[in-house]
Design a protein around this motif. Structure first.
Motif, short mmCIF file in Angstrom:
data_model
loop_
_atom_site.label_atom_id
_atom_site.label_comp_id
_atom_site.label_asym_id
_atom_site.label_seq_id
_atom_site.Cartn_x
_atom_site.Cartn_y
_atom_site.Cartn_z
N MET A 46 0.85 -1.20 0.00
CA MET A 46 0.00 0.00 0.00
C MET A 46 0.88 1.25 0.00
O MET A 46 1.90 1.31 0.67
CB MET A 46 -0.91 0.00 1.23
N LYS A 47 0.45 2.24 -0.74
CA LYS A 47 1.18 3.50 -0.78
C LYS A 47 0.94 4.29 0.51
O LYS A 47 -0.20 4.41 0.96
CB LYS A 47 0.76 4.33 -1.98
N ILE A 48 2.03 4.81 1.08
CA ILE A 48 1.94 5.65 2.28
C ILE A 48 2.57 7.00 1.94
O ILE A 48 3.80 7.11 1.81
CB ILE A 48 2.67 5.00 3.47
N PHE A 49 1.75 8.01 1.77
CA PHE A 49 2.24 9.34 1.43
C PHE A 49 2.63 10.07 2.71
O PHE A 49 1.84 10.16 3.65
CB PHE A 49 1.17 10.12 0.66
N CYS A 50 3.87 10.59 2.72
CA CYS A 50 4.45 11.14 3.95
C CYS A 50 4.67 12.64 3.83
O CYS A 50 5.32 13.11 2.88
CB CYS A 50 5.78 10.45 4.26
N LEU A 51 4.15 13.39 4.78
CA LEU A 51 4.23 14.85 4.80
C LEU A 51 5.18 15.29 5.92
O LEU A 51 5.05 14.86 7.07
CB LEU A 51 2.85 15.46 5.03
N ALA A 52 6.12 16.16 5.56
CA ALA A 52 7.20 16.55 6.47
C ALA A 52 6.80 17.68 7.41
O ALA A 52 5.78 18.36 7.23
CB ALA A 52 8.43 16.96 5.66
N SER A 53 7.64 17.90 8.41
CA SER A 53 7.44 18.97 9.39
C SER A 53 7.90 20.31 8.83
O SER A 53 8.48 20.39 7.74
CB SER A 53 8.19 18.64 10.68
#
Length: 227
Positions: free
Chosen positions: A1-8
C-alpha cells in the motif's frame, strides 16, 4: 500500500529516507516534497496553509491510479496538520483512504498556541526560539550551511502555521497517533485527538523527543501493524 508522507516545518522529504529503507517491501513510502524545499528548492515557497494543502492534494492524486486505490497518509508535526485537512478532502471526493497516521501533533483545540511573535525576530532570535520549543534539532543550529540556506524556509513555514485558521472537522478515517514521551512541544495534548475521531483511534508512544519519526524501526513496526 502507498503511504504518502508529509514533512514537518522547514523539513525536506528526505526526512523519510531512512523509514523508506526500513519499510522495504512492507509498504511503499512516498515522501511529498513541498515547493521551495529540498529537491524543489528552486520553486517559490507557498505562503498559506490552504494553498499548501491544496498543492499536496493534487500531488498525491497524480500518484494514485484512481479513486479506488487504497492508500495511507503519514504526517509529522506540520505534516500532520496537512494530513488532517487532506483527510476531509479525500473522503469527501470518494478516495479510498485507509488510515491517517499523525506523529508529534497536538489536537486541533490546542493548535498553534505555542507560536510566538516570530515575524519581528531577526534570524538569530528566530532560530533560538524555534530550538527552544523543540521545533528543530539542536545539532542543526551548529551547521552554518543549514542556517544560511534553511532559515527562510523554516520561517516561511512557521509564519504559515501562525496565520493558519484550521477547518476543524471530525475524522472519518481510522487514526493512528504517535508521540514521543520526551516531546515537550506536544506533551500530553496529542491524546485529545479522540475528540475529533469518528472511527478507531490507536495510540503509540515511543521513547523519543519531538522528532519521533527518526526512530525508524519502531515506526516501521507500527506502520506494518496498522496497514
Amino acid at each position: 500500500m502507498k503511504i504518502f508522507c508529509l514533512a514537518s516545518a522547514g523539513a525536506q522529504a528526505s526526512m523519510y529516507s531512512d523509514l523508506k529503507k526500513a519499510m522495504g517491501k512492507a509498504g511503499e513510502i512516498i515522501p511529498i516534497e513541498y515547493p521551495g524545499h529540498g529537491t524543489r528548492m528552486s520553486e517559490p515557497l507557498i505562503g498559506s496553509m490552504k494553498d499548501l494543502v491544496g498543492w499536496c492534494e493534487e500531488d498525491i492524486k497524480k500518484q494514485l491510479k484512481d479513486k479506488a486505490e487504497p492508500f495511507m497518509l503519514l504526517g509529522h508535526s506540520m505534516g500532520s496538520i496537512i494530513c488532517y485537512q487532506l483527510e476531509n478532502l479525500f473522503k469527501s471526493e470518494g478516495y479510498n483512504l485507509k488510515k491517517v497516521v499523525l506523529a508529534a501533533c497536538q489536537a486541533p483545540n490546542f493548535w498553534l498556541d505555542y507560536i510566538g511573535n516570530i515575524e519581528e525576530m531577526d534570524n538569530k532570535e528566530f532560530l533560538e526560539y524555534v530550538a527552544s520549543i523543540g521545533g528543530v534539532p539542536e545539532e542543526l543550529l551548529e551547521n552554518e550551511f543549514f542556517k544560511e540556506i534553511y532559515t527562510d524556509i523554516i520561517r516561511n513555514d512557521f509564519v504559515l502555521l501562525k496565520r493558519y485558521v484550521p477547518q476543524i472537522n471530525k475524522v472519518e478515517t481510522p487514526l493512528v497517533l504517535i508521540n514521543g514521551n520526551k516531546d515537550q512541544l506536544v506533551g500530553e495534548r496529542w491524546k485529545y485527538w479522540q475528540l475529533y475521531s469518528q472511527n478507531e483511534t490507536q495510540y503509540f508512544q515511543l521513547d523519543e523527543n519531538h522528532f519521533v519519526v527518526k526512530d525508524t524501526n519502531e515506526m516501521r513496526d507500527i506502520l506494518k501493524s496498522v496497514s
